[in-house]
Design a protein around this motif. Structure first.
Motif, PDB file in Angstrom:
ATOM      1  N   GLY A   1     -16.707   6.722   7.968  1.00 41.12           N
ATOM      2  CA  GLY A   1     -17.361   7.614   8.909  1.00 41.12           C
ATOM      3  C   GLY A   1     -17.162   7.270  10.361  1.00 41.12           C
ATOM      4  N   ILE A   2     -16.032   6.637  10.688  1.00 41.65           N
ATOM      5  CA  ILE A   2     -15.765   6.287  12.083  1.00 41.65           C
ATOM      6  C   ILE A   2     -14.415   6.873  12.487  1.00 41.65           C
ATOM      7  CG2 ILE A   2     -17.087   4.159  11.817  1.00 41.65           C
ATOM      8  CD1 ILE A   2     -14.488   2.601  11.857  1.00 41.65           C
ATOM      9  N   PRO A   3     -14.172   7.050  13.782  1.00 43.09           N
ATOM     10  CA  PRO A   3     -12.897   7.614  14.224  1.00 43.09           C
ATOM     11  C   PRO A   3     -11.730   6.676  13.936  1.00 43.09           C
ATOM     12  CG  PRO A   3     -14.549   7.729  15.970  1.00 43.09           C
ATOM     13  CD  PRO A   3     -15.101   6.847  14.898  1.00 43.09           C
ATOM     14  N   GLY A   4     -10.603   7.249  13.587  1.00 42.68           N
ATOM     15  CA  GLY A   4      -9.365   6.496  13.413  1.00 42.68           C
ATOM     16  C   GLY A   4      -8.270   7.130  14.251  1.00 42.68           C
ATOM     17  N   VAL A   5      -7.524   6.317  14.988  1.00 46.66           N
ATOM     18  CA  VAL A   5      -6.484   6.813  15.890  1.00 46.66           C
ATOM     19  C   VAL A   5      -5.182   6.115  15.568  1.00 46.66           C
ATOM     20  CG1 VAL A   5      -5.805   7.156  18.297  1.00 46.66           C
ATOM     21  CG2 VAL A   5      -8.234   7.114  17.679  1.00 46.66           C
TER      22      VAL A   5
ATOM     23  N   GLY B   1     -21.318   5.179  21.335  1.00 48.03           N
ATOM     24  CA  GLY B   1     -20.624   6.048  20.390  1.00 48.03           C
ATOM     25  C   GLY B   1     -20.119   5.358  19.149  1.00 48.03           C
ATOM     26  N   GLY B   2     -20.267   4.035  19.080  1.00 46.64           N
ATOM     27  CA  GLY B   2     -19.901   3.319  17.865  1.00 46.64           C
ATOM     28  C   GLY B   2     -18.459   2.864  17.818  1.00 46.64           C
ATOM     29  N   PRO B   3     -18.041   2.394  16.638  1.00 43.23           N
ATOM     30  CA  PRO B   3     -16.719   1.756  16.488  1.00 43.23           C
ATOM     31  C   PRO B   3     -15.576   2.748  16.339  1.00 43.23           C
ATOM     32  CG  PRO B   3     -17.879   1.722  14.398  1.00 43.23           C
ATOM     33  CD  PRO B   3     -18.830   2.315  15.397  1.00 43.23           C
ATOM     34  N   THR B   4     -14.370   2.222  16.555  1.00 46.31           N
ATOM     35  CA  THR B   4     -13.135   2.983  16.372  1.00 46.31           C
ATOM     36  C   THR B   4     -12.088   2.067  15.747  1.00 46.31           C
ATOM     37  OG1 THR B   4     -13.577   4.312  18.365  1.00 46.31           O
ATOM     38  CG2 THR B   4     -11.313   4.331  17.522  1.00 46.31           C
TER      39      THR B   4
ATOM     40  N   THR C   1       0.840  -1.191   0.000  1.00 48.85           N
ATOM     41  CA  THR C   1       0.000   0.000   0.000  1.00 48.85           C
ATOM     42  C   THR C   1       0.879   1.248   0.000  1.00 48.85           C
ATOM     43  OG1 THR C   1      -1.724   1.235   1.176  1.00 48.85           O
ATOM     44  CG2 THR C   1      -0.138   0.021   2.529  1.00 48.85           C
ATOM     45  N   ARG C   2       0.397   2.305  -0.654  1.00 44.70           N
ATOM     46  CA  ARG C   2       1.104   3.585  -0.609  1.00 44.70           C
ATOM     47  C   ARG C   2       0.586   4.463   0.523  1.00 44.70           C
ATOM     48  NH1 ARG C   2       2.574   6.051  -6.456  1.00 44.70           N
ATOM     49  NH2 ARG C   2       3.754   7.379  -5.028  1.00 44.70           N
ATOM     50  N   ALA C   3      -0.388   3.979   1.250  1.00 42.70           N
ATOM     51  CA  ALA C   3      -0.893   4.722   2.406  1.00 42.70           C
ATOM     52  C   ALA C   3       0.172   4.736   3.498  1.00 42.70           C
ATOM     53  CB  ALA C   3      -2.173   4.080   2.928  1.00 42.70           C
ATOM     54  N   THR C   4       0.370   5.884   4.115  1.00 39.22           N
ATOM     55  CA  THR C   4       1.378   5.993   5.173  1.00 39.22           C
ATOM     56  C   THR C   4       0.748   6.175   6.550  1.00 39.22           C
ATOM     57  OG1 THR C   4       1.547   8.383   4.813  1.00 39.22           O
ATOM     58  CG2 THR C   4       3.068   6.966   3.586  1.00 39.22           C
ATOM     59  N   ASP C   5      -0.552   6.309   6.610  1.00 38.35           N
ATOM     60  CA  ASP C   5      -1.277   6.415   7.878  1.00 38.35           C
ATOM     61  C   ASP C   5      -2.520   5.553   7.735  1.00 38.35           C
ATOM     62  OD1 ASP C   5      -2.813   7.053  10.065  1.00 38.35           O
ATOM     63  OD2 ASP C   5      -2.384   9.198   9.997  1.00 38.35           O
ATOM     64  N   LEU C   6      -2.403   4.299   8.148  1.00 35.10           N
ATOM     65  CA  LEU C   6      -3.497   3.346   7.932  1.00 35.10           C
ATOM     66  C   LEU C   6      -4.716   3.664   8.786  1.00 35.10           C
ATOM     67  CD1 LEU C   6      -1.515  -0.017   7.651  1.00 35.10           C
ATOM     68  CD2 LEU C   6      -2.058   1.671   5.882  1.00 35.10           C
ATOM     69  N   SER C   7      -4.557   4.434   9.840  1.00 32.57           N
ATOM     70  CA  SER C   7      -5.711   4.789  10.664  1.00 32.57           C
ATOM     71  C   SER C   7      -6.697   5.657   9.894  1.00 32.57           C
ATOM     72  CB  SER C   7      -5.260   5.516  11.932  1.00 32.57           C
ATOM     73  OG  SER C   7      -4.737   6.810  11.629  1.00 32.57           O
ATOM     74  N   ARG C   8      -6.218   6.356   8.866  1.00 28.08           N
ATOM     75  CA  ARG C   8      -7.101   7.234   8.092  1.00 28.08           C
ATOM     76  C   ARG C   8      -8.059   6.451   7.211  1.00 28.08           C
ATOM     77  NH1 ARG C   8      -4.453  12.391   5.448  1.00 28.08           N
ATOM     78  NH2 ARG C   8      -6.704  12.782   5.298  1.00 28.08           N
TER      79      ARG C   8
END
Length: 379
Positions: free
Chosen positions: A239-243, A268-271, A226-233
């Motif tokens: 539509g859920i929080p990523g940390v 509050g749902g998933p994270t 993957t070229r993604a460098t921040d997988l939390s995003r």
């Protein structure tokens, strides 16, 4: 008619190679970026004092990390002695596993991958049961009735949608119980990962998704898949929080997970939590990582050792002394050897036991297969 020869595949062009190197450099820089939470530095120094958990929690986390590391180290010895099967070591990832699982209660669900023995032990899986599992003994195939830990998942990413199902079941029953599922960076490229996040987000399921970014998917580095460098995003797309958190900092990992767990409990749902760590050990005890990675790839990670980091912090803060630690390590060793003795005492499995835990109620096909096995054994 003569068969045509296949067209040769052209060698990788200089432009393609340059693009790959650029992607790798971007990924490596992203791994070191300052956008991940850290409470204590690799040298044990406090970075965010206002977020530190109480001393009892810090000592509990250290104890569980030491228990997990002892299992990992003794597992290697048992494997070489022929007393345990092939298993995936997790040494160096203790903060990522213990810091997350410690935020759960025994009423919550845990969906571990094959590398998450440390998380299961933290939640309460008996050591003897874990040894039996990695011996491929039926005594390790099913979990204790008072513990909602699923057997270690070997297929990649299938546990994520199933965790959402368990969380929704708890939600429908009106409980405050949640489900936590683990996955690796490689697994986050599987379809089940994305389907589960969308599923959980759409139905506001009380789930906490742990994405352990340890740099490798077997022999494939993360920057290659993957070229993604921040997988939390990746959470943003659903539509859920990523940390993003320093996965070698047990206190930071515990802090963000506890917040996510409480948010899920309160509706509050998933994270999605990305723990940035590193697989310093081979993929399995039978793996040879020198075939696909160099010393340069792993350079610097020993200095970030999560166990030594928390140890230094506790010693510097006066929360633990050398004698206290020596007593702890001795106690852990005794606990493991007692569990090993228990596992050694389990009776040898019978051939038909392989069918015992496939379904709650045996199907006609399973009954027929059992009869066939028994007939072969008697013959």
């Amino acid at each position: 008619m003569p068969r045509s020869r296949p067209t040769p595949i052209p060698a990788e062009s200089a432009d393609t190679d340059s693009a790959f190197q650029a992607a790798k450099a971007t990924y490596d820089a992203g791994q070191q970026a300052g956008n991940m939470l850290q409470l204590i530095a690799p040298d044990g120094a406090v970075v965010r004092p206002e977020l530190l958990p109480e001393p009892e929690t810090r000592l509990h986390l250290y104890r569980q990390m030491r228990r997990a590391r002892h299992f990992d180290e003794r597992g290697w010895v048992l494997y070489r002695q022929g007393r345990m099967g092939v298993f995936p070591p997790f040494g160096g990832m203790e903060a990522s596993q213990v810091g997350t699982a410690a935020a759960l209660t025994a009423d919550d669900w845990l969906f571990p991958t094959y590398r998450d023995t440390g998380a299961a032990l933290t939640l309460g899986l008996p050591i003897a049961r874990a040894i039996a599992y990695w011996r491929t003994s039926p005594h390790g195939w099913h979990m204790p009735e008072n513990l909602k830990v699923l057997p270690f998942y070997i297929p990649i990413a299938t546990q994520y949608p199933q965790a959402v199902g368990a969380a929704l079941a708890e939600q429908k029953q009106g409980t405050r119980n949640i489900a936590m599922a683990f996955i690796g960076d490689g697994g986050s490229s599987e379809g089940d990962f994305h389907e589960a996040l969308n599923f959980a987000g759409a139905l506001n399921a009380p789930c906490v998704f742990i994405l352990q970014n340890n740099g490798w998917a077997i022999s494939v580095p993360t920057h290659s898949q993957t070229r993604a460098t921040d997988l939390s995003r990746r959470a943003e797309g659903y539509g859920i929080p990523g940390v993003r958190v320093d996965g070698n900092d047990a206190l930071a990992t515990y802090h963000v997970t506890r917040e996510a767990v409480e948010r899920a409990r309160s509706g509050g749902g998933p994270t999605l939590i990305e723990t940035v760590t590193y697989r310093v050990k081979p993929h399995t005890v039978a793996d040879d990582p020198s075939r696909y990675r160099t010393d340069a790839d792993s350079a610097g990670w020993d200095a970030k050792d999560p166990v030594l980091r928390l140890r230094t912090h506790l010693l510097q803060g006066g929360l633990m002394g050398e004698a206290d630690e020596a007593a702890l390590l001795a106690e852990i060793a005794v606990e493991f050897e007692a569990a090993l003795t228990e596992a050694d005492g389990y009776p040898d499995p019978r051939p038909e036991e392989i069918l015992d835990h496939v379904f709650a109620e045996p199907t006609p096909q399973l009954r027929q297969q059992r009869e066939q096995i028994l007939a072969e054994v008697e013959a």
